[in-house]
Design a protein around this motif. Structure first.
Motif, PDB file in Angstrom:
ATOM      1  N   ARG A 185       0.952  -1.314   0.076  1.00 30.40           N
ATOM      2  CA  ARG A 185       0.018   0.115   0.071  1.00 30.40           C
ATOM      3  C   ARG A 185       0.889   1.126   0.019  1.00 30.40           C
ATOM      4  O   ARG A 185       1.753   1.407   0.878  1.00 30.40           O
ATOM      5  CB  ARG A 185      -0.885  -0.016   1.325  1.00 30.40           C
ATOM      6  CG  ARG A 185      -1.835   1.169   1.155  1.00 30.40           C
ATOM      7  CD  ARG A 185      -2.670   1.329   2.628  1.00 30.40           C
ATOM      8  NE  ARG A 185      -1.513   1.853   3.594  1.00 30.40           N
ATOM      9  CZ  ARG A 185      -1.944   1.749   4.847  1.00 30.40           C
ATOM     10  NH1 ARG A 185      -2.971   1.322   5.353  1.00 30.40           N
ATOM     11  NH2 ARG A 185      -1.007   2.154   5.743  1.00 30.40           N
ATOM     12  N   GLU A 186       0.597   2.027  -0.931  1.00 31.10           N
ATOM     13  CA  GLU A 186       1.426   3.333  -1.261  1.00 31.10           C
ATOM     14  C   GLU A 186       0.535   4.482  -1.051  1.00 31.10           C
ATOM     15  O   GLU A 186      -0.717   4.213  -1.559  1.00 31.10           O
ATOM     16  CB  GLU A 186       2.420   3.411  -2.435  1.00 31.10           C
ATOM     17  CG  GLU A 186       3.387   2.165  -2.366  1.00 31.10           C
ATOM     18  CD  GLU A 186       4.164   2.155  -3.684  1.00 31.10           C
ATOM     19  OE1 GLU A 186       3.493   2.763  -5.019  1.00 31.10           O
ATOM     20  OE2 GLU A 186       5.216   1.762  -3.724  1.00 31.10           O
ATOM     21  N   ARG A 199       6.999  -1.657   7.146  1.00 31.44           N
ATOM     22  CA  ARG A 199       6.709  -0.494   7.225  1.00 31.44           C
ATOM     23  C   ARG A 199       7.706   0.614   6.921  1.00 31.44           C
ATOM     24  O   ARG A 199       8.557   0.493   7.269  1.00 31.44           O
ATOM     25  CB  ARG A 199       5.812  -0.005   8.310  1.00 31.44           C
ATOM     26  CG  ARG A 199       5.473   1.590   8.388  1.00 31.44           C
ATOM     27  CD  ARG A 199       4.596   1.640   9.559  1.00 31.44           C
ATOM     28  NE  ARG A 199       3.483   1.030   9.699  1.00 31.44           N
ATOM     29  CZ  ARG A 199       2.242   1.428   9.454  1.00 31.44           C
ATOM     30  NH1 ARG A 199       1.807   2.628   8.755  1.00 31.44           N
ATOM     31  NH2 ARG A 199       1.166   0.946   9.592  1.00 31.44           N
ATOM     32  N   ASP A 200       7.591   1.463   5.846  1.00 33.46           N
ATOM     33  CA  ASP A 200       8.634   2.399   5.231  1.00 33.46           C
ATOM     34  C   ASP A 200       7.999   3.469   5.262  1.00 33.46           C
ATOM     35  O   ASP A 200       7.588   4.067   3.882  1.00 33.46           O
ATOM     36  CB  ASP A 200       9.509   1.939   4.103  1.00 33.46           C
ATOM     37  CG  ASP A 200      10.774   3.032   3.593  1.00 33.46           C
ATOM     38  OD1 ASP A 200      10.966   3.506   4.644  1.00 33.46           O
ATOM     39  OD2 ASP A 200      11.212   2.798   2.669  1.00 33.46           O
ATOM     40  N   GLY A 201       7.877   4.518   5.933  1.00 40.95           N
ATOM     41  CA  GLY A 201       7.179   5.830   6.025  1.00 40.95           C
ATOM     42  C   GLY A 201       5.638   5.158   5.997  1.00 40.95           C
ATOM     43  O   GLY A 201       4.964   4.940   6.526  1.00 40.95           O
TER      44      GLY A 201
END
Length: 176
Positions: free
Chosen positions: A9-10, A40-42
């Motif tokens: 999800r972006e 999770r990355d940001g």
């Protein structure tokens, strides 16, 4: 073989879409999961969305061969909008590009192409080598029936005909 489906999800790029969902990876032999967060990355989050069985059928070996012969062999994941609290329903994982095309043609499902891991390529190739049978092409020949002959009495034999069924209807006399 059970396949875990990883969905990313972006953040959306437009104001009309808050998020963009994309299938990014498969996990061969994964255990069951229901939208378990993996990374999770940001604002970008990867989920183990579902685990689906990858089923191979003897009748589809031609399609598997076609998929394996591609520059990058792929697994196709079919998803659709969910009716419950999960963002997407993961419907199917398949190695057949023909089946994926059928789902893509409807326009109701989202079909994502994911590069196939090497172990999965070997597993499918072994299956195809074991079960694939080339179909012999047989050219159809035309019937040798003569179409230039006169055919009287054409029609249903149970219906009495006084003349040819293809005749023009006779004019009826009209009295004024």
């Amino acid at each position: 073989m059970p396949l875990g489906i990883v969905i990313r999800r972006e953040p959306g790029v437009t104001r009309w879409a808050k998020h963009v969902w994309k299938a990014t990876d498969v996990l061969p032999g994964a255990s069951n999961a229901n939208w378990k967060e993996l990374r999770r990355d940001g604002e970008t989050v990867e989920f183990h969305a579902a685990t689906l069985p990858l089923e191979l059928f003897r009748t589809d070996t031609e399609a598997y061969l076609h998929g394996l012969s591609a520059k990058v062999p792929a697994i196709y994941v079919v998803m659709r909008q969910s009716e419950d609290d999960t963002p997407l329903d993961v419907v199917l994982a398949t190695a057949s590009p023909y089946e994926a095309q059928d789902y893509a043609d409807t326009g109701e499902e989202l079909v994502e192409k994911i590069p196939m891991p090497e172990g999965l390529v070997a597993w499918i190739r072994d299956y195809v080598e074991m079960h694939h049978e080339d179909e012999v092409f047989v050219k159809r020949r035309r019937d040798k029936a003569r179409v230039d002959r006169k055919e009287d009495g054409i029609g249903d034999a149970r219906i009495r005909q006084t003349s040819d069924v293809y005749r023009a209807p006779a004019k009826k006399e009209t009295i004024h």
